[in-house]
Design a protein around this motif. Structure first.
Motif, PDB file in Angstrom:
ATOM      1  N   ASP A  59       1.149  -1.424  -0.317  1.00 59.53           N
ATOM      2  CA  ASP A  59       0.044   0.086   0.102  1.00 59.53           C
ATOM      3  C   ASP A  59       1.024   0.796   0.529  1.00 59.53           C
ATOM      4  N   PRO A  60       0.712   1.893  -0.911  1.00 63.16           N
ATOM      5  CA  PRO A  60       1.508   3.394  -0.734  1.00 63.16           C
ATOM      6  C   PRO A  60       0.861   4.025   0.019  1.00 63.16           C
ATOM      7  N   VAL A  61       0.124   4.395   0.457  1.00 59.52           N
ATOM      8  CA  VAL A  61      -0.325   4.710   1.910  1.00 59.52           C
ATOM      9  C   VAL A  61       1.139   5.011   3.424  1.00 59.52           C
ATOM     10  N   TYR A  62       1.597   4.077   3.100  1.00 57.46           N
ATOM     11  CA  TYR A  62       3.289   2.566   4.196  1.00 57.46           C
ATOM     12  C   TYR A  62       3.812   4.164   3.986  1.00 57.46           C
ATOM     13  N   GLY A  63       3.796   5.045   2.759  1.00 57.38           N
ATOM     14  CA  GLY A  63       4.985   6.111   2.594  1.00 57.38           C
ATOM     15  C   GLY A  63       4.290   7.047   3.865  1.00 57.38           C
ATOM     16  N   LEU A  64       3.170   7.738   3.434  1.00 59.37           N
ATOM     17  CA  LEU A  64       2.550   8.651   4.475  1.00 59.37           C
ATOM     18  C   LEU A  64       2.400   7.972   5.689  1.00 59.37           C
ATOM     19  N   VAL A  65       1.935   6.830   6.644  1.00 60.17           N
ATOM     20  CA  VAL A  65       3.002   6.229   7.625  1.00 60.17           C
ATOM     21  C   VAL A  65       3.942   6.966   8.303  1.00 60.17           C
ATOM     22  N   CYS A  66       5.183   6.608   7.238  1.00 56.77           N
ATOM     23  CA  CYS A  66       7.028   6.170   7.637  1.00 56.77           C
ATOM     24  C   CYS A  66       6.860   7.735   7.881  1.00 56.77           C
ATOM     25  N   LEU A  67       6.233   8.865   6.990  1.00 55.66           N
ATOM     26  CA  LEU A  67       6.655   9.999   7.515  1.00 55.66           C
ATOM     27  C   LEU A  67       6.229  10.361   8.658  1.00 55.66           C
ATOM     28  N   ALA A  68       4.887  10.474   8.647  1.00 58.74           N
ATOM     29  CA  ALA A  68       4.087  10.993  10.238  1.00 58.74           C
ATOM     30  C   ALA A  68       4.830  10.004  11.423  1.00 58.74           C
ATOM     31  N   VAL A  69       4.562   8.582  11.546  1.00 62.81           N
ATOM     32  CA  VAL A  69       5.774   7.876  12.191  1.00 62.81           C
ATOM     33  C   VAL A  69       6.742   8.550  12.671  1.00 62.81           C
ATOM     34  N   ALA A  70       7.535   8.617  11.784  1.00 64.54           N
ATOM     35  CA  ALA A  70       9.163   8.948  12.104  1.00 64.54           C
ATOM     36  C   ALA A  70       8.979  10.611  12.409  1.00 64.54           C
ATOM     37  N   CYS A  71       7.922  11.166  11.580  1.00 61.79           N
ATOM     38  CA  CYS A  71       8.339  12.705  12.363  1.00 61.79           C
ATOM     39  C   CYS A  71       7.879  13.035  14.228  1.00 61.79           C
TER      40      CYS A  71
END
Length: 386
Positions: free
Chosen positions: A349-361
């Protein structure tokens, strides 16, 4: 822009610290994404197994016993289908006297197995979505000799070129395998057309009728059967029961998902603690640097902003690395997990990119708050005395 430039200078001045923070964040995010993917695999596996074994929601099974020698099973099925308003109907029965035998090539001896033998109408697959992995499904009236379909567990017994025979110790009939299905059972299963039941003995007088409809209930099916009997139908019925298990498994899947989510949160918490430890050490070591910036006119808020900006820059880098890593690694790991469960892995799921960004920040922000506050509150005179 000035704060960002100063933050980049600070990161270049401490490459080991930067690499450690990026590695910690990346591993934490990969673990968190793997938890989400594993939850999807477990949910899909539970739903598929429930569909294969018990059928979709609102699947009801009714025991029917024919009371007249000339009674037709096909007529009985058609009557129940019309009376209940179901979308699909099928019949199954078993012959406990039959056993599956595996006969090796060029060998008269055959080994008895513990396979379950089920005679069914071809419409069974309209209700239970048995996944045909090879060959074709059972059909009636297309062959003079019985032909069977086996599940993957039974097919494994025939991998060496052995042939399948059905019967007893005294008499056995060779049955060619025309298809292999995935049916959700771990033990060997053999499916034959209901019309071939008489090949191994007398015609069946008792069958299990399986019906499916969007709003079908067990009481409705039982009532419909008794109404047909009152109208002169030549059969008797028992109590109908629901066989679908999707709703029952929903709570179990939800519990497993909660446990996995807690594990993911704990993994993120350990990530935050690790980064916090690095940040505290950095704030102490860089005390003189921050004091020098204060002497040159930097405000306390600017010093704190530098610390937070550095963490966010590292978070962006870690998010990019984690997204690329998850794109490559998660499908492989989840795919192997799904293969063992007999299901296809969920797509990435490309949404994982947003998850990575949100979780990392978020993780970087939380772990940088304390070092930022220490830098903000640090008294200039205290730093100069040290």
């Amino acid at each position: 822009m000035k704060t960002i430039r100063i933050a980049l200078q600070g990161l270049r001045g401490a490459p080991v610290r930067s690499v450690l923070v990026i590695a910690t964040l990346t591993l934490g995010m990969l673990g968190f994404i793997a938890v989400f993917s594993a939850t999807d695999v477990l949910r899909n596996a539970a739903i598929q197994r429930a569909l294969l074994i018990g059928g979709p929601v609102a699947t009801v099974q009714l025991s029917v016993s024919l009371t007249a020698p000339d009674a037709s099973i096909d007529t009985t099925l058609a009557q129940l289908l019309r009376r209940t308003g179901a979308d699909a109907v099928a019949a199954t029965t078993a012959n406990d006297d039959l056993t599956m035998w595996v006969a090796a090539q060029n060998n008269e001896d055959a080994a008895m197995t513990e396979a379950a033998i089920t005679f069914a109408t071809p419409t069974l697959r309209d209700i239970r979505p048995l996944l045909l992995t090879s060959g074709e499904w059972i059909s009636e009236g297309t062959s003079l000799a019985p032909r069977g379909v086996v599940n993957e567990a039974a097919a494994a017994l025939l991998d060496d070129g052995s042939t399948m025979e059905l019967g007893t110790f005294d008499s056995r009939v060779p049955v060619p395998v025309v298809g292999i299905v995935r049916d959700g059972f771990d033990q060997p299963q053999v499916y034959l057309p209901l019309s071939d039941y008489a090949t191994f003995g007398s015609r069946p007088m008792s069958v299990s009728v399986v019906l499916h409809g969007p709003a079908l209930t067990a009481d409705e099916v039982t009532r419909a059967g008794r109404e047909l009997i009152a109208l002169g139908a030549p059969f008797e019925v028992g109590e109908a029961t629901r066989t679908d298990r999707i709703n029952a498994l929903a709570d179990e899947v939800a519990t497993s998902a909660q446990v996995l989510f807690v594990l993911g949160v704990l993994a993120l918490a350990s990530t935050v603690i690790g980064i916090l430890n690095v940040g505290l050490s950095s704030a102490t070591i860089r005390g003189h640097e921050f004091a020098l910036r204060r002497v040159m006119g930097a405000r306390r808020t600017q010093v704190a902003a530098i610390v937070i900006t550095e963490s966010q820059i590292l978070a962006l880098l870690a998010a990019a690395i984690a997204f690329g890593g998850s794109f490559l690694l998660v499908p492989l790991v989840v795919g192997s997990f799904g293969a063992r469960l007999g299901i296809a892995p969920p797509p990435f799921d490309p949404v994982y990119g947003l998850v990575c960004l949100a979780v990392a920040c978020a993780s970087a922000l939380v772990s940088s708050i304390v070092p930022a506050l220490l830098s903000y509150r640090r008294d200039l005179s205290d730093v100069m005395r040290r």
